[in-house]
Write a protein that holds these residues in place. Structure first.
Motif, short mmCIF file in Angstrom:
data_model
loop_
_atom_site.label_atom_id
_atom_site.label_comp_id
_atom_site.label_asym_id
_atom_site.label_seq_id
_atom_site.Cartn_x
_atom_site.Cartn_y
_atom_site.Cartn_z
N GLU A 141 -49.88 -5.30 89.32
CA GLU A 141 -51.08 -6.14 89.32
C GLU A 141 -51.50 -6.54 87.91
O GLU A 141 -51.90 -7.66 87.65
N ARG A 155 -42.43 -7.46 88.16
CA ARG A 155 -42.24 -6.08 88.63
C ARG A 155 -43.28 -5.73 89.68
O ARG A 155 -43.49 -4.58 90.01
N PHE A 156 -43.95 -6.74 90.20
CA PHE A 156 -44.96 -6.59 91.24
C PHE A 156 -46.12 -5.69 90.80
O PHE A 156 -46.72 -5.01 91.63
N LYS A 160 -36.43 -5.00 89.46
CA LYS A 160 -36.70 -4.21 90.66
C LYS A 160 -38.20 -3.93 90.69
O LYS A 160 -38.77 -3.54 89.69
N PRO A 161 -38.82 -4.10 91.86
CA PRO A 161 -40.25 -3.82 91.92
C PRO A 161 -40.53 -2.35 91.65
O PRO A 161 -39.76 -1.48 92.05
N LYS A 162 -41.62 -2.09 90.96
CA LYS A 162 -42.08 -0.71 90.77
C LYS A 162 -42.67 -0.24 92.08
O LYS A 162 -43.45 -0.95 92.70
N GLY A 213 -49.64 3.38 77.77
CA GLY A 213 -50.55 4.12 78.64
C GLY A 213 -51.92 3.50 78.81
O GLY A 213 -52.89 4.18 79.15
N ARG A 214 -52.04 2.20 78.55
CA ARG A 214 -53.29 1.50 78.75
C ARG A 214 -53.03 0.22 79.53
O ARG A 214 -52.05 -0.46 79.28
N SER A 215 -53.92 -0.09 80.48
CA SER A 215 -53.78 -1.33 81.23
C SER A 215 -54.59 -2.44 80.56
O SER A 215 -55.57 -2.18 79.88
N ARG A 245 -56.70 -5.94 81.27
CA ARG A 245 -57.41 -6.60 82.36
C ARG A 245 -56.85 -7.98 82.69
O ARG A 245 -56.39 -8.70 81.82
N GLN A 277 -48.02 -5.90 99.18
CA GLN A 277 -48.44 -5.25 97.94
C GLN A 277 -49.65 -5.92 97.32
O GLN A 277 -50.67 -5.30 97.09
N ASN A 278 -49.57 -7.15 97.03
CA ASN A 278 -50.71 -7.75 96.35
C ASN A 278 -50.89 -9.24 96.66
O ASN A 278 -51.53 -9.95 95.91
N ARG A 279 -50.35 -9.65 97.75
CA ARG A 279 -50.55 -11.01 98.21
C ARG A 279 -50.30 -12.07 97.15
O ARG A 279 -50.99 -13.07 97.07
N ILE A 280 -49.32 -11.81 96.28
CA ILE A 280 -48.99 -12.83 95.28
C ILE A 280 -48.48 -14.07 96.00
O ILE A 280 -48.72 -15.19 95.62
N VAL A 335 -43.91 -9.20 99.60
CA VAL A 335 -44.87 -9.03 98.51
C VAL A 335 -46.29 -9.00 99.03
O VAL A 335 -47.16 -8.34 98.48
N ARG A 380 -52.63 2.53 87.89
CA ARG A 380 -53.27 1.78 86.83
C ARG A 380 -53.70 2.76 85.74
O ARG A 380 -54.20 3.84 86.02
N TYR A 381 -53.50 2.37 84.49
CA TYR A 381 -53.95 3.18 83.35
C TYR A 381 -55.41 2.86 83.08
O TYR A 381 -55.95 1.87 83.59
N PRO A 382 -56.05 3.64 82.18
CA PRO A 382 -57.39 3.23 81.74
C PRO A 382 -57.28 1.89 81.01
O PRO A 382 -56.27 1.61 80.36
N TYR A 383 -58.32 1.07 81.13
CA TYR A 383 -58.29 -0.22 80.45
C TYR A 383 -58.50 -0.04 78.95
O TYR A 383 -59.19 0.88 78.53
N ASN A 427 -47.94 1.57 92.28
CA ASN A 427 -48.74 0.62 91.52
C ASN A 427 -49.97 1.31 90.92
O ASN A 427 -51.09 0.96 91.21
#
Ligand SMILES: [K+]
Ligand SMILES: [K+]
Lengths: 442, 442
Positions: free
Chosen positions: B331, B328-329, A426-428, B337-339, B341, A106-109, A103, A433-436, A431
């Motif tokens: 972030e 699911r790893f 299962k990990p995606k 379709g929106r993330s 924060r 990926q993101n240092r969790i 891990v 990111r969608y718009p916030y 990774n």
């Protein structure tokens, strides 16, 4: 294609952990079902329940181990406890290493910096170290307790009782050969202090113990070690005072004891829910606020990669720290001049959420399957999830479905929400990111 | 220096909210204590309790409002409910704007993009909009319900009953003039659907309603609106089916009803815990799993900036989404379709933690102060915190201390953990970061 998938699944570390526990439970069930393991015949479900309870170092039992089990049965129990306890410590550390590696990219969790050993060879070495540590501590404790018990029981019984209770204590199992568990030792500070020291050390976690031994000064300890030591002392003292005050006038628990016995028994009752499970008082007679508080302690549990379960003390502390940080407009929580990553905070949130969900769902199921009042059922589920083993006395009144449900909770509590979920999901790969978008909460 | 500090504190928006509620509660207490407000004399604590319950739109009561209150008393109750309800909607939106502005500069924990009005003038305009919205919806509902009730009660009674119950429903208050609340209307789908529609709309929150009206197509809705609509429908359907199945054979609740009445009553019983608090069944006779499930619904509550309380549906959903994302790893959680924060996730964690702490601590206090069983006490605390008003029937058995404790919980539930904490804590000026250190959790 299918074959490839299967092979891939088989090597996943969470599955190895879960699989090992399941094998050990299956073996234990068969061994306890052997005619010469018990003095009276027990059902398959009962054998499964007790084998699960021993392997997951919980300590709940549908029968009294001291009278129902033969010497062979008792040794099976001890074997399951020791394997389950060491297994967790080893596996927990190993999986932290393996998952941390996976891990971390990926993101240092996950942590990885805390350990040097990251190869299979390293894990073997680590297992050896853990074994040496366990055997040394247990040997010292068995010697001391045997000496203390010789005058009462004579050498061979004193030795055997010491062996059983030391292994049970160090692995946070809470099984006892005495029918009333440790209720006969409220006036015996030696037994009290030896056993509680064992399960507190076992519950700190190997990582913490190593850190304390390697670095003598508090300032050089890792943040994790500092939090575990300060948190353990703080919570134990707070819990002891709280329970002392709440039960002071309860004649069915500590009310009629001398002041010193009250103090020692309160201390023991404060430290045993996280997650040793020995009892010096009758939890069926405890005051409601004390029961509520005990459930809270059982849910928190001990240290990561230890013989204790629960959500873990650090998970609880990180959640609290993050909450305070949020309300002080700090981006990330900090303690002792060190900041804690957002990823660790979200990890704590995930663990707490899954744990609460497990407790809620299984309590819900038990209120449907059992004809027992809610309070002892919730208490039993918290106890099983924290692999604690305390009970308000309903364990042997559970239906077969109830026994299976509690067995599942003990198993889930032992492998923990992390292992459980990494088996199921299962990990995606990507990774993205969608718009916030803003969501208003609270 | 001291004066400066005091002036600074007085203008903080959270303090204005809390202060307004406290003033309204104080006024309500005095008015209800007037000799001509009640038919029999009530104590100060009872008056305080009912005034708090009305202002916080909870609906718990230590006496039956229909028989104990005079017409004047009932109008006082209605006034408190309407002010409390609109006040929350207005204040909640206002504080979101103001806090959003303040905090947005630092770390964008709060929304601000969702609203255009950010000046005091904007808030006045917003309040007008909310008032128009409230009065329009209430007028339509009062007309419909009056028409429906004229054959039974005659015009003037039908109008007065409609007025009272519509205001009570739209503000999620749950107060009724009938001694058995709405238990007499299990076979009246009209009353059922009018009142439940009102409290569901009131509980969605003004922001959501505006979004739905302004943008006709689902795809153009904000993520918040989508989550609220989908979440509300999903949770309500799920809850209705669950309660229908759990209570199907319970003759003390819906067991003896016709199938259609069972369906309508299950639906009402599913939607009322979030957080209307009207009841069509006797919660003292409900099955344990249904009670457990109802407590869960009460804790979740309705929408942000609405007449509902609880941790809020979006807080619950963000917590779940973050948990799944973690395993699911991913972030950050995402939906439609929106993330979302990380800051929103941590905000949800903070709200949930404080809320759980409030429920736990006050339940703990009540188990000490009251001589009642644990289950009805926990139920009462969840009900008060969610400002729901459902009870297993112990409200009038509470001691004076118990009444004050529950009043505090209603108040905290109404202002919410956010407001509470921003009153108590001061933001740190400098947002420095220490070196990171790993903490192992779970
Ligand atoms: K245990
Ligand atoms: K209500």
């Amino acid at each position: 294609m299918l074959k490839h998938k299967k092979r891939k699944l088989l090597v996943s570390p969470p599955l190895i952990i879960a699989g090992s526990f399941l094998c050990l439970i299956a073996l234990g069930t068969i061994l306890l079902k052997l005619p010469f393991a018990t003095t009276t015949s027990v059902s398959w479900v009962d054998a499964l329940f007790v084998a699960t309870s021993a392997t997951t170092v919980t300590g709940l039992s549908v029968f009294d181990p001291g009278t129902t089990l033969t010497l062979f049965g008792e040794l099976v129990l001890l074997f399951l406890i020791q394997c389950g306890g060491i297994g967790t410590m080893t596996f927990a550390v190993a999986i932290l290493l393996l998952l941390g590696k996976k891990v971390g990219l990926q993101n240092r969790i996950y942590l990885q910096e805390s350990f040097n050993q990251q190869s299979i060879g390293g894990i073997v070495k680590l297992t050896k170290l853990i074994l040496i540590f366990v055997l040394t501590v247990e040997s010292v404790a068995i010697s001391l307790l045997t000496l203390h018990w010789i005058p009462t029981y004579g050498f061979s019984d004193a030795f055997y009782y010491s062996l059983f209770h030391v292994v049970s204590a160090f692995n946070n199992a809470g099984f006892s050969l005495f029918a009333d568990n440790l209720m006969g030792f409220t006036s015996d500070p030696i037994v009290n202090l030896i056993l509680s020291s064992l399960f507190i050390i076992g519950g700190l976690g190997f990582v913490v113990v190593v850190d304390i031994f390697q670095k003598k000064s508090f300032r050089t300890w890792s943040l994790h070690t500092k939090m575990m030591v300060i948190g353990t002392i703080g919570l134990n003292v707070f819990a002891a005072i709280t329970l002392f005050l709440l039960e002071f006038n309860n004649d069915s628990t500590i009310g009629k004891m001398s002041l010193w016995d009250k103090i020692f028994t309160s201390y023991f009752t404060a430290v045993t829910p996280r997650t040793a499970g020995f009892n010096m008082i009758d939890y069926g007679q405890m005051e409601d606020p004390s029961l509520l508080f005990t459930m809270f302690l059982m849910f928190i549990g001990g240290g990561s990669a230890s013989t204790a379960s629960g959500i873990k003390l650090t998970t609880f502390m990180v959640t609290l720290l993050a909450t305070f940080a949020f309300f002080r407009f700090q981006e990330e929580p900090s303690l002792f001049g060190r900041s804690i990553r957002k990823e660790t905070v979200i990890r704590s949130l995930a663990i707490s959420t899954v744990s609460l969900a497990i407790v809620f769902l299984f309590t819900f199921a038990l209120t449907i399957s059992e004809k027992l009042p809610l309070l002892p059922l919730v208490f039993e589920v918290f106890s099983a999830f924290g692999t604690v083993g305390l009970t308000m006395g309903i364990t042997n009144q559970l239906s077969n479905i109830g026994e299976v449900l509690i067995s599942i909770v003990m198993f889930l509590g032992r492998i923990g929400p992390l292992t459980l979920f990494f088996i199921l999901t299962k990990p995606k790969k990507v990774n993205y990111r969608y718009p916030y978008d803003q969501v208003i909460t609270g």
